[in-house]
Design a protein around this motif. Structure first.
Motif, PDB file in Angstrom:
ATOM      1  N   ARG A  48     -16.212   7.723  10.293  1.00  0.00           N
ATOM      2  CA  ARG A  48     -15.430   7.999   9.084  1.00  0.00           C
ATOM      3  C   ARG A  48     -14.412   6.880   8.847  1.00  0.00           C
ATOM      4  N   HIS A  49     -13.735   6.472   9.913  1.00  0.00           N
ATOM      5  CA  HIS A  49     -12.734   5.405   9.784  1.00  0.00           C
ATOM      6  C   HIS A  49     -13.359   4.075   9.359  1.00  0.00           C
ATOM      7  N   LYS A  50     -14.606   3.863   9.691  1.00  0.00           N
ATOM      8  CA  LYS A  50     -15.281   2.619   9.315  1.00  0.00           C
ATOM      9  C   LYS A  50     -15.504   2.533   7.799  1.00  0.00           C
TER      10      LYS A  50
ATOM     11  N   VAL B 278     -12.198  10.186   0.902  1.00  0.00           N
ATOM     12  CA  VAL B 278     -10.987  10.939   0.591  1.00  0.00           C
ATOM     13  C   VAL B 278      -9.926  10.530   1.609  1.00  0.00           C
ATOM     14  N   GLN B 279      -8.740  10.240   1.143  1.00  0.00           N
ATOM     15  CA  GLN B 279      -7.684   9.774   2.036  1.00  0.00           C
ATOM     16  C   GLN B 279      -7.000  10.955   2.716  1.00  0.00           C
TER      17      GLN B 279
ATOM     18  N   ILE C 137       0.842  -1.199   0.000  1.00  0.00           N
ATOM     19  CA  ILE C 137       0.000   0.000   0.000  1.00  0.00           C
ATOM     20  C   ILE C 137       0.877   1.249   0.000  1.00  0.00           C
ATOM     21  N   GLU C 138       0.506   2.208  -0.826  1.00  0.00           N
ATOM     22  CA  GLU C 138       1.127   3.529  -0.826  1.00  0.00           C
ATOM     23  C   GLU C 138       0.396   4.340   0.246  1.00  0.00           C
TER      24      GLU C 138
ATOM     25  N   TYR D 106      -5.632   4.833   4.141  1.00  0.00           N
ATOM     26  CA  TYR D 106      -4.988   4.052   3.077  1.00  0.00           C
ATOM     27  C   TYR D 106      -5.050   2.551   3.375  1.00  0.00           C
ATOM     28  N   LEU D 107      -4.988   2.209   4.647  1.00  0.00           N
ATOM     29  CA  LEU D 107      -5.013   0.811   5.073  1.00  0.00           C
ATOM     30  C   LEU D 107      -6.435   0.252   5.141  1.00  0.00           C
ATOM     31  N   ARG D 108      -7.384   1.058   5.532  1.00  0.00           N
ATOM     32  CA  ARG D 108      -8.753   0.621   5.821  1.00  0.00           C
ATOM     33  C   ARG D 108      -9.401  -0.237   4.734  1.00  0.00           C
TER      34      ARG D 108
END
Length: 124
Positions: free
Chosen positions: A55-57, A62-63, A24-25, A69-71
């Motif tokens: 939001r994290h879920k 938008v990153q 992952i970038e 990026y990981l989610r």
């Protein structure tokens, strides 16, 4: 998914499982190989922790934060909030020790502090 959330708290830990390794970038941090296993991401929200967690879920967004990026690559298994008797960095270290994990990526989620990382890899 287990959720132990208190809206009056300002710290949180999101447990995420990756079923396979993935490259992952991660924004300006660079490109990293994330091993298969379990990760814990520690964060804070001084206001409206529920909005931050929701939001994290989301997988598509938008990153903005490193976790964004990981989610999309993993499944959230648990979210726990914590009161602020200790800080974000201290919570990350406490959870690292408790899980017998390590910090896989330097400065992940911690570019605004001096600790090594706010992402813990537990390999389970």
């Amino acid at each position: 998914m287990v959720e132990l959330i208190d809206p009056s708290h300002t710290l949180y830990a999101i447990h995420l499982h990756l079923s396979s390794e993935v490259k992952i970038e991660v924004g300006k941090l660079g490109s990293f190989l994330f091993e298969k296993g379990d990760y814990i991401y520690v964060g804070s929200a001084k206001r409206n922790i529920l909005a931050r967690i929701n939001r994290h879920k989301k997988e598509e967004k938008v990153q903005k934060w490193h976790f964004d990026y990981l989610r999309p690559h993993g499944v959230i298994t648990k979210i726990i909030t914590y009161e602020t008797s200790i800080g974000e960095c201290q919570l990350a270290e406490k959870l690292r020790k408790k899980s017998e994990g390590h910090f896989p990526i330097k400065k992940f989620g911690s570019t605004d502090c001096r600790c090594p990382s706010h992402l813990i890899y537990t390999a389970n």
